[in-house]
Write a protein that holds these residues in place. Structure first.
Motif, PDB file in Angstrom:
ATOM      1  N   TRP A 209       0.835  -1.193   0.000  1.00 12.56           N
ATOM      2  CA  TRP A 209       0.000   0.000   0.000  1.00 12.56           C
ATOM      3  C   TRP A 209       0.871   1.245   0.000  1.00 12.56           C
ATOM      4  CZ3 TRP A 209      -5.057  -1.758  -0.048  1.00 12.56           C
ATOM      5  CH2 TRP A 209      -6.005  -0.779  -0.371  1.00 12.56           C
ATOM      6  N   GLY A 213      -2.129   4.627  -3.409  1.00 17.66           N
ATOM      7  CA  GLY A 213      -3.021   3.485  -3.565  1.00 17.66           C
ATOM      8  C   GLY A 213      -2.245   2.180  -3.548  1.00 17.66           C
ATOM      9  N   LEU A 251      -9.639   3.252  -6.122  1.00 17.36           N
ATOM     10  CA  LEU A 251     -10.669   2.491  -5.413  1.00 17.36           C
ATOM     11  C   LEU A 251     -11.558   1.740  -6.386  1.00 17.36           C
ATOM     12  CD1 LEU A 251     -11.819   4.896  -2.536  1.00 17.36           C
ATOM     13  CD2 LEU A 251     -10.501   2.791  -2.333  1.00 17.36           C
ATOM     14  N   VAL A 278      -8.335   3.679   3.870  1.00 12.95           N
ATOM     15  CA  VAL A 278      -9.066   2.873   2.897  1.00 12.95           C
ATOM     16  C   VAL A 278      -9.809   1.731   3.577  1.00 12.95           C
ATOM     17  CG1 VAL A 278      -8.781   1.297   0.931  1.00 12.95           C
ATOM     18  CG2 VAL A 278      -7.607   3.493   0.953  1.00 12.95           C
ATOM     19  N   THR A 281     -13.438   2.209   4.004  1.00 11.97           N
ATOM     20  CA  THR A 281     -14.306   2.424   2.847  1.00 11.97           C
ATOM     21  C   THR A 281     -15.122   1.175   2.520  1.00 11.97           C
ATOM     22  OG1 THR A 281     -12.673   1.684   1.212  1.00 11.97           O
ATOM     23  CG2 THR A 281     -12.601   4.015   1.881  1.00 11.97           C
TER      24      THR A 281
END
Length: 326
Positions: A209, A213, A251, A278, A281
Motif C-alpha cells: 500500500w 493506492g 478504489l 481505505v 471504505t
C-alpha cells in the motif's frame, strides 16, 4: 520501488577533500587510497577478477576484510554468508536498518540511505570491497571507486532474489556457502508446503500500500516467487510474470487486489495512513478476503523489497503462520 537517486549536493571537490583528509590522518592506510587494506597473510592480499552485473571486469579481494553494503539485499546476502560488513545503508523507505536485521547489525556504522551513500562516511570505514547493489548512477560509482576500485554492481534491475544472491556470493568468494544457504531455504519451503493442508494451492494476493493506492506484486517479485515455490496461486489479475509491481490502483480497481487471502504491507508512514483510511471504505470492506477474515498484515521492509535469503525465511514463516495447519 527500485528508483535510483543521486546524492543531493554532493560534488567532486567534497569527495576529493574527504579522501585527502582521510589519507592525511591514516598514516598511509591504503584502504583510503583505493587499495585493499594490507594484511600479513597472502590470502588476504590475493585478488581475483569477476564480471559484475553490468558486464564490467572488476578486480576484488579474494578474501575481503572490510565490506560495505549499499542496499538491503547486499546486506541480507552478506550476513547470510557469514560476512559482517563494516558499513551499511538504511533499509528501503527507512531511516534505520530493516527491523528483521537490526539485531545482526548492531554497532555497524550507517554510511547513508539506500543507494545514497555519504561519501565521507564511506571513506571513514576504509572498505576494501563495496557491494553497490543495482546502482546506476555512474557519478556515484566513480566516486566510490576512488575509495576502492573493488566497487561492484551486484545485480541488474530485473534480477530475481536468487540470481542476485548468487552474484553477491560470487563477489564475496563464497559460492559454496551460498549453495548451503539455498539448500536451507529449499528445506524450509518443503517443510512449510507440507503443512498447508486445506490451503495447499490457495490463491494469495500480495499487495504493497502506497500513499497513492495499492500495488500488487508481479510473479517474479521476491515475495511472489516464494508463493510460487510453495505451490500457491495468484489472482487472475495478478498473473503477470515480471519482477516489479503494478501501478497504484484507484478504489474503482480495488477488485484487482482481492483473492482467497490478502497479504498487505506498506513501506512508509504515509502508506500506512493511506491503508488505514481505505480500510474504512465500502470498497475495501466488500473484498472477499476482508469479509472472510483472511487479510494478513506483513512487514513491507521484508515483503516489498528485492529480498535475500534471510528475508526469505521471514516470508516463509509469515506464510506458514497464516496458512499452515497446526
Amino acid at each position: 520501488m527500485f528508483a535510483f537517486r543521486r546524492v543531493g549536493g554532493l560534488i567532486a571537490t567534497t569527495v576529493l577533500a574527504a579522501l585527502a583528509l582521510a589519507g592525511c590522518g591514516g598514516g598511509g592506510d591504503s584502504a583510503t587510497t583505493g587499495e585493499a587494506a594490507p594484511d600479513s597473510s597472502s590470502s588476504a592480499a590475493a585478488t581475483r577478477q569477476i564480471k559484475d552485473a553490468t558486464g564490467t571486469m572488476i578486480t576484488v579481494p579474494a578474501n575481503p576484510q572490510r565490506v560495505v553494503t549499499l542496499t538491503q539485499e547486499d546486506l541480507d546476502a552478506a550476513l547470510a554468508l557469514g560476512v559482517r560488513p563494516v558499513g551499511i545503508t538504511n533499509g528501503q523507505g527507512l531511516d534505520r536498518p530493516p527491523a528483521y536485521l537490526e539485531d545482526k547489525v548492531a554497532g555497524i556504522p550507517i554510511v547513508g540511505n539506500l543507494l545514497q551513500p555519504v561519501i565521507e562516511k564511506v571513506v571513514e570505514v576504509k572498505p576494501d570491497l563495496i557491494l553497490a547493489g543495482d546502482m546506476q548512477d555512474q557519478q556515484i560509482l566513480d566516486q566510490l571507486r576512488k575509495i576502492t576500485p573493488a566497487t561492484v554492481v551486484t545485480m541488474a534491475p530485473t534480477d530475481d532474489w536468487k540470481l542476485s544472491f548468487k552474484a553477491i556470493a560470487n563477489t564475496l568468494n563464497r559460492l559454496d556457502e551460498a549453495e548451503k544457504v539455498l539448500a536451507d531455504y529449499e528445506a524450509k519451503v518443503a517443510e512449510v508446503k507440507g503443512r498447508l493442508g486445506k490451503n495447499a494451492g490457495a490463491e494469495v494476493s500480495i499487495v504493497r500500500w502506497n500513499p497513492q493506492g495499492p500495488s500488487w506484486m508481479e510473479k517474479r517479485q521476491f515475495s511472489s516467487m516464494i508463493a510460487t515455490d510453495l505451490g500457491l496461486k495468484r489472482p487472475k489479475a495478478q498473473d503477470k510474470d515480471g519482477t516489479a509491481h503494478s501501478m497504484p490502483l484507484s478504489l474503482e480497481a480495488l477488485d484487482e487486489i482481492d483473492g482467497e487471502w490478502l497479504f498487505l504491507s506498506s513501506l512508509t508512514e504515509d502508506g500506512r495512513k493511506a491503508l488505514d483510511e481505505v480500510k474504512e471504505t465500502k470498497a475495501f470492506k466488500e473484498l472477499d478476503a476482508v469479509k472472510n477474515g483472511r487479510v494478513v498484515t506483513v512487514d513491507g521492509s521484508v515483503w516489498s523489497t528485492r529480498g535475500g535469503p534471510l528475508a526469505a525465511q521471514v516470508v516463509l514463516s509469515d506464510y506458514a503462520k497464516a496458512l499452515a495447519d497446526g
